[in-house]
Design a protein around this motif. Structure first.
Motif, PDB file in Angstrom:
ATOM      1  N   GLN A 225       0.836  -1.191   0.000  1.00  0.00           N
ATOM      2  CA  GLN A 225       0.000   0.000   0.000  1.00  0.00           C
ATOM      3  C   GLN A 225       0.875   1.246   0.000  1.00  0.00           C
ATOM      4  N   VAL A 226       0.572   2.174  -0.906  1.00  0.00           N
ATOM      5  CA  VAL A 226       1.273   3.460  -0.958  1.00  0.00           C
ATOM      6  C   VAL A 226       0.224   4.562  -0.975  1.00  0.00           C
ATOM      7  N   ASP A 227       0.255   5.420   0.029  1.00  0.00           N
ATOM      8  CA  ASP A 227      -0.707   6.514   0.140  1.00  0.00           C
ATOM      9  C   ASP A 227       0.021   7.845   0.252  1.00  0.00           C
ATOM     10  N   THR A 228      -0.495   8.852  -0.408  1.00  0.00           N
ATOM     11  CA  THR A 228       0.061  10.204  -0.273  1.00  0.00           C
ATOM     12  C   THR A 228      -0.868  11.127   0.514  1.00  0.00           C
ATOM     13  N   LEU A 229      -2.027  10.607   0.934  1.00  0.00           N
ATOM     14  CA  LEU A 229      -2.967  11.448   1.665  1.00  0.00           C
ATOM     15  C   LEU A 229      -3.549  10.656   2.832  1.00  0.00           C
ATOM     16  N   CYS A 230      -2.682  10.317   3.764  1.00  0.00           N
ATOM     17  CA  CYS A 230      -3.078   9.555   4.948  1.00  0.00           C
ATOM     18  C   CYS A 230      -2.507  10.252   6.174  1.00  0.00           C
ATOM     19  N   PHE A 231      -3.375  10.703   7.068  1.00  0.00           N
ATOM     20  CA  PHE A 231      -2.931  11.481   8.220  1.00  0.00           C
ATOM     21  C   PHE A 231      -2.742  10.641   9.481  1.00  0.00           C
ATOM     22  N   VAL A 232      -3.176   9.370   9.436  1.00  0.00           N
ATOM     23  CA  VAL A 232      -2.971   8.461  10.568  1.00  0.00           C
ATOM     24  C   VAL A 232      -2.380   7.177   9.983  1.00  0.00           C
ATOM     25  N   PRO A 233      -1.062   7.095   9.875  1.00  0.00           N
ATOM     26  CA  PRO A 233      -0.462   5.947   9.197  1.00  0.00           C
ATOM     27  C   PRO A 233      -0.596   4.655   9.991  1.00  0.00           C
ATOM     28  N   LEU A 234      -0.750   3.573   9.250  1.00  0.00           N
ATOM     29  CA  LEU A 234      -0.749   2.226   9.805  1.00  0.00           C
ATOM     30  C   LEU A 234       0.703   1.748   9.916  1.00  0.00           C
ATOM     31  N   PRO A 235       0.954   0.583  10.526  1.00  0.00           N
ATOM     32  CA  PRO A 235       2.338   0.113  10.657  1.00  0.00           C
ATOM     33  C   PRO A 235       3.035  -0.036   9.315  1.00  0.00           C
ATOM     34  N   ARG A 236       4.333   0.232   9.332  1.00  0.00           N
ATOM     35  CA  ARG A 236       5.154   0.068   8.131  1.00  0.00           C
ATOM     36  C   ARG A 236       5.104  -1.390   7.644  1.00  0.00           C
ATOM     37  N   TRP A 237       5.208  -2.335   8.566  1.00  0.00           N
ATOM     38  CA  TRP A 237       5.147  -3.766   8.258  1.00  0.00           C
ATOM     39  C   TRP A 237       4.265  -4.470   9.275  1.00  0.00           C
ATOM     40  N   GLN A 238       3.531  -5.480   8.814  1.00  0.00           N
ATOM     41  CA  GLN A 238       2.947  -6.449   9.724  1.00  0.00           C
ATOM     42  C   GLN A 238       3.029  -7.816   9.071  1.00  0.00           C
ATOM     43  N   VAL A 239       3.608  -8.776   9.795  1.00  0.00           N
ATOM     44  CA  VAL A 239       3.752 -10.143   9.297  1.00  0.00           C
ATOM     45  C   VAL A 239       3.043 -11.074  10.265  1.00  0.00           C
ATOM     46  N   GLN A 240       2.033 -11.764   9.756  1.00  0.00           N
ATOM     47  CA  GLN A 240       1.321 -12.739  10.580  1.00  0.00           C
ATOM     48  C   GLN A 240       1.818 -14.138  10.223  1.00  0.00           C
ATOM     49  N   GLY A 241       2.279 -14.856  11.248  1.00  0.00           N
ATOM     50  CA  GLY A 241       2.708 -16.231  11.073  1.00  0.00           C
ATOM     51  C   GLY A 241       1.895 -17.150  11.949  1.00  0.00           C
ATOM     52  N   ASP A 242       2.089 -18.449  11.765  1.00  0.00           N
ATOM     53  CA  ASP A 242       1.291 -19.386  12.561  1.00  0.00           C
ATOM     54  C   ASP A 242       1.794 -19.530  13.991  1.00  0.00           C
ATOM     55  N   GLU A 243       2.883 -18.784  14.327  1.00  0.00           N
ATOM     56  CA  GLU A 243       3.383 -18.826  15.703  1.00  0.00           C
ATOM     57  C   GLU A 243       3.458 -17.443  16.354  1.00  0.00           C
ATOM     58  N   ALA A 244       3.510 -16.378  15.551  1.00  0.00           N
ATOM     59  CA  ALA A 244       3.661 -15.036  16.129  1.00  0.00           C
ATOM     60  C   ALA A 244       3.302 -13.985  15.091  1.00  0.00           C
ATOM     61  N   THR A 245       3.173 -12.756  15.591  1.00  0.00           N
ATOM     62  CA  THR A 245       2.942 -11.596  14.721  1.00  0.00           C
ATOM     63  C   THR A 245       4.081 -10.608  14.916  1.00  0.00           C
ATOM     64  N   LEU A 246       4.666 -10.170  13.801  1.00  0.00           N
ATOM     65  CA  LEU A 246       5.733  -9.171  13.815  1.00  0.00           C
ATOM     66  C   LEU A 246       5.179  -7.857  13.304  1.00  0.00           C
ATOM     67  N   THR A 247       5.410  -6.784  14.045  1.00  0.00           N
ATOM     68  CA  THR A 247       5.005  -5.449  13.617  1.00  0.00           C
ATOM     69  C   THR A 247       6.199  -4.509  13.689  1.00  0.00           C
ATOM     70  N   VAL A 248       6.444  -3.806  12.586  1.00  0.00           N
ATOM     71  CA  VAL A 248       7.404  -2.700  12.567  1.00  0.00           C
ATOM     72  C   VAL A 248       6.576  -1.445  12.319  1.00  0.00           C
ATOM     73  N   PHE A 249       6.559  -0.548  13.298  1.00  0.00           N
ATOM     74  CA  PHE A 249       5.621   0.566  13.253  1.00  0.00           C
ATOM     75  C   PHE A 249       6.050   1.683  12.309  1.00  0.00           C
ATOM     76  N   ASP A 250       7.371   1.921  12.193  1.00  0.00           N
ATOM     77  CA  ASP A 250       7.789   3.138  11.508  1.00  0.00           C
ATOM     78  C   ASP A 250       9.187   2.973  10.930  1.00  0.00           C
ATOM     79  N   TRP A 251       9.671   4.045  10.275  1.00  0.00           N
ATOM     80  CA  TRP A 251      10.989   4.033   9.656  1.00  0.00           C
ATOM     81  C   TRP A 251      12.111   3.958  10.690  1.00  0.00           C
ATOM     82  N   ASP A 252      11.812   4.310  11.939  1.00  0.00           N
ATOM     83  CA  ASP A 252      12.814   4.220  12.996  1.00  0.00           C
ATOM     84  C   ASP A 252      12.950   2.810  13.549  1.00  0.00           C
ATOM     85  N   CYS A 253      12.194   1.882  12.964  1.00  0.00           N
ATOM     86  CA  CYS A 253      12.282   0.454  13.312  1.00  0.00           C
ATOM     87  C   CYS A 253      11.781   0.152  14.718  1.00  0.00           C
ATOM     88  N   ASN A 254      10.867   0.955  15.222  1.00  0.00           N
ATOM     89  CA  ASN A 254      10.196   0.589  16.457  1.00  0.00           C
ATOM     90  C   ASN A 254       9.219  -0.546  16.155  1.00  0.00           C
TER      91      ASN A 254
END
Length: 351
Positions: A225-254
């Motif tokens: 997804q690429v948006d140029t008009l979004c004022f409340v951004p969603l996480p940079r990455w979300q990976v759902q696996g059968d054992e865990a969920t990985l979320t990277v929220f932003d460019w600072d890698c939080n």
């Protein structure tokens, strides 16, 4: 072996290549630039480069063995072909060409001339992407089944040629090609289906908001997804696996990895649970003692590694990381995405 590089184009991105290479890539030096704008040639000269007023002048410099093409997208194919036929190895800015058919012609010339040809997919070395790739490779999420990869801004404006359809503007070509390359490198499986939605919210000519859905043969689904008009951004990455969920929220890698604890000794109630969403058991939040959160190790961008790999290929026969055939797959998916956006239907692969 020392390598000398010439730039086709000396706009913003080419100037970035110049600064980045000369400051951080040992054994590689940018020495010349060709541009059709006199003011950019004057700037190149001020910064110590040989200013070239024609393509022929640049390609005739014998010391140059690598050319980086950094001009609007619709000029990429012709310049890449000319440079390889002049005996130069070529790095082309993304999205490499306007479609897969153009890229196939470029690759035919690479084969004919024996020159190295690769696309500048530097975001394979982004810190956030490297976190995701390592986590998947190490099995931190188990078997992934759904991946979200997005970039969102709120400026609402496409700058310069990026707003021109003729020049290959729009967000699918600008940012989407990076996100597709990342996901398709992560998942070692053909793409069986592509569905795309494009919006022109503020732009008269090009997509300024885009979503692409991929279904891989191995069962993994991905959403870019690429948006140029979004004022409340969603996480940079979300990976759902059968054992865990990985979320990277932003460019600072939080971010974090959240997984279930071993369920031994955990008792689940048979009673309906009352939540803010109403009575439910399926969607009731897990009790805190049943989950564990793991912090992620923040990564740093390592974009200079792209050019180091190019030199390793030329000097030591190393394996090229950004392979032309991978870029061709991405272009075929982009072609399918444009077709899907036009027809409103998914496009079948495999790609």
């Amino acid at each position: 072996m020392a390598h000398k590089l010439g730039l086709i184009g000396y706009g913003g991105m080419a100037a970035w290549h110049h600064e980045s290479i000369n400051s951080s890539v040992d054994g590689l030096e940018v020495i010349a630039a060709f541009d059709i704008r006199e003011e950019r040639l004057e700037l190149a000269k001020e910064r110590g480069l040989i200013p070239c007023r024609s393509l022929e002048e640049l390609l005739s410099i014998p010391e140059i063995d690598i050319i980086t093409v950094a001009v609007p997208n619709n000029f990429h194919a012709d310049y890449c072909i000319a440079a390889m036929r002049a005996g130069k190895n070529v790095v082309c800015e993304k999205p490499v060409t306007m479609n897969a058919a153009e890229l196939e012609k470029v690759l035919a010339v690479a084969k004919e001339t024996g020159r190295l040809f690769t696309v500048h997919q530097n975001r394979r070395w982004d810190g956030d992407f490297r976190i995701v790739k390592k986590a998947i490779e190490e099995g931190k999420v188990g078997k992934p089944f759904y991946i979200e990869n997005r970039v969102q801004g709120s400026g609402g404006k496409l700058h310069g040629w990026r707003g021109s359809k003729e020049n290959g503007g729009g967000m699918l070509f600008d940012w989407g090609v990076h996100l597709l390359d990342q996901v398709m490198w992560l998942i070692d499986s053909p793409v069986n289906e592509v569905y795309c939605q494009m919006k022109q919210i503020k732009s008269d000519e090009c997509d300024d908001n885009v979503k692409v859905y991929l279904q891989f043969e191995n069962g993994v689904s991905a959403h870019i997804q690429v948006d140029t008009l979004c004022f409340v951004p969603l996480p940079r990455w979300q990976v759902q696996g059968d054992e865990a969920t990985l979320t990277v929220f932003d460019w600072d890698c939080n971010g974090k990895i959240v997984r279930a604890r071993e369920e031994e000794g955990v008792e689940w109630t048979e009673n309906i649970v009352y939540t803010a969403a109403g009575p439910t058991r399926t969607m009731a939040p897990r009790r805190k003692e049943t989950i564990v959160e793991e912090p992620i190790t923040k990564g740093k961008d390592q974009w200079s590694e792209y050019y180091r790999n190019v030199m390793d290929v030329l000097d030591r026969g190393a394996e090229l990381i950004v392979k032309p055939e991978q870029s061709l797959r991405v272009m075929k998916v982009i072609d399918a995405a444009f077709q899907s956006a036009r027809t409103g239907k998914s496009v079948s692969g495999p790609f």
